[in-house]
Design a protein around this motif. Structure first.
Motif, PDB file in Angstrom:
ATOM      1  N   ARG A   1      -2.086   5.896   4.301  1.00 20.42           N
ATOM      2  CA  ARG A   1      -3.274   5.631   5.136  1.00 20.42           C
ATOM      3  C   ARG A   1      -4.344   6.699   4.943  1.00 20.42           C
ATOM      4  NH1 ARG A   1      -1.947   1.932   9.683  1.00 20.42           N
ATOM      5  NH2 ARG A   1       0.138   1.186   9.229  1.00 20.42           N
ATOM      6  N   GLU A   2      -3.907   7.946   4.706  1.00 21.25           N
ATOM      7  CA  GLU A   2      -4.877   9.017   4.469  1.00 21.25           C
ATOM      8  C   GLU A   2      -5.178   9.220   2.985  1.00 21.25           C
ATOM      9  OE1 GLU A   2      -2.146  10.513   6.818  1.00 21.25           O
ATOM     10  OE2 GLU A   2      -3.324   9.207   8.133  1.00 21.25           O
ATOM     11  N   LYS A   3      -4.180   8.947   2.152  1.00 17.34           N
ATOM     12  CA  LYS A   3      -4.311   9.323   0.741  1.00 17.34           C
ATOM     13  C   LYS A   3      -5.015   8.288  -0.136  1.00 17.34           C
ATOM     14  CE  LYS A   3      -1.778  13.101   1.299  1.00 17.34           C
ATOM     15  NZ  LYS A   3      -2.291  14.448   1.095  1.00 17.34           N
ATOM     16  N   LEU A   4      -4.957   7.027   0.211  1.00 12.55           N
ATOM     17  CA  LEU A   4      -5.597   6.014  -0.633  1.00 12.55           C
ATOM     18  C   LEU A   4      -7.059   5.843  -0.225  1.00 12.55           C
ATOM     19  CD1 LEU A   4      -2.782   3.279  -0.694  1.00 12.55           C
ATOM     20  CD2 LEU A   4      -3.429   4.775  -2.577  1.00 12.55           C
ATOM     21  N   THR A   5      -7.932   5.692  -1.209  1.00  9.10           N
ATOM     22  CA  THR A   5      -9.361   5.517  -0.904  1.00  9.10           C
ATOM     23  C   THR A   5      -9.620   4.053  -0.516  1.00  9.10           C
ATOM     24  OG1 THR A   5      -9.922   4.866  -3.154  1.00  9.10           O
ATOM     25  CG2 THR A   5      -9.932   7.230  -2.683  1.00  9.10           C
ATOM     26  N   ALA A   6     -10.802   3.805   0.071  1.00  5.89           N
ATOM     27  CA  ALA A   6     -11.154   2.438   0.483  1.00  5.89           C
ATOM     28  C   ALA A   6     -11.166   1.498  -0.728  1.00  5.89           C
ATOM     29  CB  ALA A   6     -12.519   2.451   1.165  1.00  5.89           C
ATOM     30  N   GLU A   7     -11.656   2.010  -1.863  1.00  3.07           N
ATOM     31  CA  GLU A   7     -11.696   1.183  -3.081  1.00  3.07           C
ATOM     32  C   GLU A   7     -10.277   0.840  -3.545  1.00  3.07           C
ATOM     33  OE1 GLU A   7     -13.409   4.233  -2.999  1.00  3.07           O
ATOM     34  OE2 GLU A   7     -15.225   3.208  -2.349  1.00  3.07           O
TER      35      GLU A   7
ATOM     36  N   LEU B   1      -7.597   0.729  -1.704  1.00  2.00           N
ATOM     37  CA  LEU B   1      -6.994  -0.209  -0.754  1.00  2.00           C
ATOM     38  C   LEU B   1      -7.481  -1.636  -1.033  1.00  2.00           C
ATOM     39  CD1 LEU B   1      -7.170   1.885   2.536  1.00  2.00           C
ATOM     40  CD2 LEU B   1      -5.084   1.083   1.399  1.00  2.00           C
ATOM     41  N   ASP B   2      -8.771  -1.763  -1.313  1.00  2.00           N
ATOM     42  CA  ASP B   2      -9.327  -3.089  -1.619  1.00  2.00           C
ATOM     43  C   ASP B   2      -8.662  -3.699  -2.850  1.00  2.00           C
ATOM     44  OD1 ASP B   2     -11.030  -3.084   0.454  1.00  2.00           O
ATOM     45  OD2 ASP B   2     -12.831  -2.539  -0.673  1.00  2.00           O
ATOM     46  N   LEU B   3      -8.497  -2.851  -3.856  1.00  2.44           N
ATOM     47  CA  LEU B   3      -7.900  -3.296  -5.114  1.00  2.44           C
ATOM     48  C   LEU B   3      -6.453  -3.769  -4.896  1.00  2.44           C
ATOM     49  CD1 LEU B   3      -8.925  -3.420  -7.998  1.00  2.44           C
ATOM     50  CD2 LEU B   3      -8.084  -1.097  -8.369  1.00  2.44           C
ATOM     51  N   ILE B   4      -5.709  -2.973  -4.145  1.00  9.33           N
ATOM     52  CA  ILE B   4      -4.298  -3.318  -3.893  1.00  9.33           C
ATOM     53  C   ILE B   4      -4.213  -4.645  -3.134  1.00  9.33           C
ATOM     54  CG2 ILE B   4      -2.185  -2.620  -2.679  1.00  9.33           C
ATOM     55  CD1 ILE B   4      -3.137   0.327  -3.080  1.00  9.33           C
ATOM     56  N   VAL B   5      -5.055  -4.782  -2.111  1.00 11.76           N
ATOM     57  CA  VAL B   5      -5.017  -5.998  -1.282  1.00 11.76           C
ATOM     58  C   VAL B   5      -5.432  -7.217  -2.105  1.00 11.76           C
ATOM     59  CG1 VAL B   5      -6.035  -7.142   0.725  1.00 11.76           C
ATOM     60  CG2 VAL B   5      -5.294  -4.760   0.893  1.00 11.76           C
ATOM     61  N   LYS B   6      -6.397  -7.011  -3.014  1.00  6.88           N
ATOM     62  CA  LYS B   6      -6.843  -8.119  -3.859  1.00  6.88           C
ATOM     63  C   LYS B   6      -5.696  -8.614  -4.754  1.00  6.88           C
ATOM     64  CE  LYS B   6     -10.528  -9.091  -7.075  1.00  6.88           C
ATOM     65  NZ  LYS B   6     -11.266  -8.413  -8.133  1.00  6.88           N
TER      66      LYS B   6
ATOM     67  N   ARG C   1       0.831  -1.206   0.000  1.00  8.19           N
ATOM     68  CA  ARG C   1       0.000   0.000   0.000  1.00  8.19           C
ATOM     69  C   ARG C   1       0.869   1.261   0.000  1.00  8.19           C
ATOM     70  NH1 ARG C   1      -3.218  -2.554   4.991  1.00  8.19           N
ATOM     71  NH2 ARG C   1      -1.015  -2.852   5.496  1.00  8.19           N
ATOM     72  N   GLY C   2       1.918   1.261   0.792  1.00 10.92           N
ATOM     73  CA  GLY C   2       2.840   2.406   0.827  1.00 10.92           C
ATOM     74  C   GLY C   2       3.591   2.540  -0.487  1.00 10.92           C
TER      75      GLY C   2
END
Ligand SMILES: [Zn+2]
Length: 344
Positions: free
Chosen positions: A318-324, A326-331, A204-205
């Protein structure tokens, strides 16, 4: 700096940092170089290119001391001695004594196949051949072993770091070139002992730091996907490759651990390299503490900076990425990230 002869025999440790760009290799290099017996050399694979870069190129190639390589107190001495021993004029012909596959194609990037077609094609062939040599199934690997230019590159690089270590009076040099193929070239062919540090940063970072450099017209959502895939591709490849090497030769370090526990992390690294323990927190940095830029010959702009070394983790994602996002990256990157010890 020592006045010892450059030619004096010595066998320094060759420490190679492998990893994806923007994973904290500059910080790691600066922390390692706080040890009195360690010298950073930068992204050594680019040395010849840095020597070739002058007023006619995108930027002038400089050592972190601010000088051109031949004018630098350390590199100038090392390169002149190599030139005399090898009978080459490196100042006029930087690529006449090669230490990696990097040539002028790196300077021209996307237009290299037009500007320097032969150099570009040769680089492609070299890379393909080495992929086949290193990654083919065991039974057919030897079919591709008919030509190994990397053997000479690694031997030359060993000569270079040995001279560099002697001039700086250190026992280990840090090469932050990061490329997995280059890493294997060094591991299998260097004539000095090699230690590999596999550095990773939370996907994420890392993706966030790629997003900060969006090209004009590039869509952010597409970049999130491509950066996540690149994270998996580069880290996955390095991990597979180092996993095949003896465990005593490589160590995985997470950027986040280096920032949260710098003393413990660096202690384990110095032990891994085979150096005496050293407390990196006890070293002042910044102008008031006597900033030492060292003599790194390629890499991030931070190497020229006078600012105090900031060991704090960059957690802006943590502040700059949106929830969507973050989901995409984790997927995409989640499975490998978890294998590498990240809690997603
Ligand atoms: Zn210098």
């Amino acid at each position: 700096m020592s006045n010892r002869s450059v030619g004096q025999a010595q066998c320094p440790k060759y420490v190679y940092i492998a990893g994806r760009g923007h994973s904290g290799s500059t910080l790691l290099t600066l922390l390692l170089a706080r040890h009195p017996k360690v010298a950073a050399i930068g992204e050594l694979a680019n040395l010849s290119l840095q020597m070739a870069r002058d007023e006619s190129t995108r930027w002038v190639g400089r050592c972190s001391c601010g000088e051109r390589p031949f004018e630098c107190d350390v590199w100038g001495k090392v390169l002149r001695e190599i030139g005399e021993e090898e009978g080459v004029d490196l100042e006029k012909h930087p690529f006449s004594w090669k230490i990696s596959d990097v040539g002028m194609e790196e300077e021209f990037r996307h237009t290299a196949f037009i500007r320097v077609p032969l150099v570009w094609a040769r680089n492609r062939c070299w890379r393909l051949l080495r992929y086949l040599q290193y990654l083919s199934p065991a039974g057919i690997k030897q079919l591709f072993g008919f030509y190994k230019p990397q053997k000479t590159w690694a031997e030359n690089r060993s000569t270079l770091v040995t001279k560099f270590a002697t001039v700086c009076n250190v026992d280990a040099t840090i090469d932050a070139s990061k490329d997995p193929l280059d890493m294997l070239d060094i591991f299998y062919n260097a004539t000095v002992p090699v230690k590999i540090i596999f550095l990773t940063r939370d996907c994420r970072g890392n993706v966030w730091s790629m997003l900060k450099r969006l090209a004009a017209g590039e869509r952010r959502s597409e970049r999130v996907v491509s950066a996540s895939r690149e994270w998996v591709q580069v880290n996955g490849r390095i991990w597979r490759l180092v996993s095949d090497l003896p465990k005593s030769n490589w160590l995985h370090i997470r950027y986040e651990d280096m920032c949260s526990h710098p003393d413990e992390t660096m202690k384990s690294l110095f032990e891994f390299i085979g150096l005496d323990s050293f407390d990196v927190s006890g070293v002042p940095s910044g102008p008031e503490g006597g900033a030492d830029h060292g003599h790194t010959v390629g890499g991030n702009r931070i190497r020229f900076s006078n600012e105090k070394l900031n060991i704090r983790e960059d957690r802006a994602w943590r502040e700059k990425l949106t929830a969507e996002e973050l989901d995409l990256i984790v997927k995409i990157a989640g499975p490998l990230a978890r294998d590498l010890g990240y809690d997603l």
